[in-house]
Design an enzyme around this catalytic site. Sequence first.
Site, PDB file in Angstrom:
ATOM      1  N   ASP A   1     -10.917   2.905   4.171  1.00  0.00           N
ATOM      2  CA  ASP A   1     -11.262   1.495   3.973  1.00  0.00           C
ATOM      3  C   ASP A   1     -12.779   1.294   3.957  1.00  0.00           C
ATOM      4  O   ASP A   1     -13.261   0.213   3.616  1.00  0.00           O
ATOM      5  CB  ASP A   1     -10.659   0.634   5.105  1.00  0.00           C
ATOM      6  CG  ASP A   1      -9.340  -0.003   4.682  1.00  0.00           C
ATOM      7  OD1 ASP A   1      -9.143  -0.204   3.466  1.00  0.00           O
ATOM      8  OD2 ASP A   1      -8.521  -0.311   5.574  1.00  0.00           O
TER       9      ASP A   1
ATOM     10  N   LYS B   1       0.843  -1.204   0.000  1.00  0.00           N
ATOM     11  CA  LYS B   1       0.000   0.000   0.000  1.00  0.00           C
ATOM     12  C   LYS B   1       0.876   1.251   0.000  1.00  0.00           C
ATOM     13  O   LYS B   1       0.600   2.230  -0.686  1.00  0.00           O
ATOM     14  CB  LYS B   1      -0.957  -0.019   1.202  1.00  0.00           C
ATOM     15  CG  LYS B   1      -2.047  -1.083   1.034  1.00  0.00           C
ATOM     16  CD  LYS B   1      -2.840  -1.358   2.291  1.00  0.00           C
ATOM     17  CE  LYS B   1      -3.797  -2.526   2.066  1.00  0.00           C
ATOM     18  NZ  LYS B   1      -4.571  -2.883   3.255  1.00  0.00           N
TER      19      LYS B   1
ATOM     20  N   GLN C   1      -4.405  -1.685   9.448  1.00  0.00           N
ATOM     21  CA  GLN C   1      -4.322  -3.005   8.822  1.00  0.00           C
ATOM     22  C   GLN C   1      -4.931  -4.069   9.736  1.00  0.00           C
ATOM     23  O   GLN C   1      -4.515  -4.215  10.887  1.00  0.00           O
ATOM     24  CB  GLN C   1      -2.856  -3.343   8.490  1.00  0.00           C
ATOM     25  CG  GLN C   1      -2.673  -4.619   7.709  1.00  0.00           C
ATOM     26  CD  GLN C   1      -3.343  -4.583   6.331  1.00  0.00           C
ATOM     27  OE1 GLN C   1      -3.232  -3.609   5.595  1.00  0.00           O
ATOM     28  NE2 GLN C   1      -4.074  -5.635   5.990  1.00  0.00           N
TER      29      GLN C   1
END
Length: 315
Positions: free
Chosen positions: A128, A61, A105
């Site tokens: 997200d 990422k 994460q």
Amino acid sequence: MIAENIGPRARSLEAASLAARIKDEVKTEIEQMVKERGVRPCLAAVRVGEDPASAVYVRNKIRACEEVGIRSEHHALPESTSTAELLELIASLNLRDDVDGILVQLPLPSGIDETAIIEAMDPAKDVDGFHPVNAGKLAMGRPVFVPCTPAGIIELLDDAGVEIRGANACVVGRSQIVGRPMAQLLLQRDATVTICHSRTRDLAAVARTADLLVVAIGRAGLVGRDHIKPGATVIDVGMNKASDADQVRSLFGSEADKRLEVVAKRGYTLVGDVNPAEAAEVAGMLTPVPGGVGLLTVAMLMKNTLKAAKLRRKH
Ligand code: NDP
């Protein structure tokens, strides 16, 4: 984009060129933002503990951020981090005006309250799309930040010219990250959506009614020829590791030798939730693993981060 044949019938829905195109578009817009406004979007990535897969995901990422011109910060915290300490970091990132997107994460170590962390995030920085405000808006048909994997799948279907409106779509899996938001997005695009899960009775019979089958369960090769309607579009979200030679042979048919070479080199090969050898005999289109859905997830994260910067900074 439709590429080479996987087997006698199914066509492989490769995602590499689409992912590159999405990142290029983001890069162009960011260059413009920097030039016109002197603003460069910033993504803060937070990782807790030493899970090797999470470390690889975060590294990918951050590399994508560099490619498109997003500034990134990597907050790598030790396994011993408490929920309170992580909440403190989230609060400080929420307050910082220069941070546009926050990515935590998952999965977090078992001692940390994952729900509390997600809910503590500023929804305007939730790139997200996991915060209840964003999940709720999606469920109401007013999406702002949509989880990256299902959002990428919609882009892939559109790019391949797959008709979503009116299609019988079946989503196997009901996680917050993939299954549920996928079903919402398909519904919003006027598909007739069925959601299956571990308690579904006769999964194969239900899945076989679908023109469009999205599988996100985390079970290597579980979906086979009996689950697939002839000619259906099959999207395989699964990312599992296979190392057993017999399993690899039964999953990959004529491609098995190549995969066994990968196993010999790396100790495993990546396999989706769909049996590719069987699916190739029945499906119309099939996403490969690797090379399919996974590539789009990171590209969509870049797109969401740009969107967050634009909305927050009223660009
Ligand atoms: P979860 O474990 O959170 O959810 C799995 C879902 O599958 C659950 O809803 C579960 O049902 C259902 N399920 C499990 N076994 C069966 C079964 N035998 N029959 C029917 N349904 C079943 O997984 P995720 O959604 O997070 O991930 C799914 C897969 O996708 C994994 O392989 C993961 O690695 C991959 N993934 C890939 C991404 C990418 O970028 N390519 C991104 C995210 C995930 P129930 O709710 O009843 O327990």
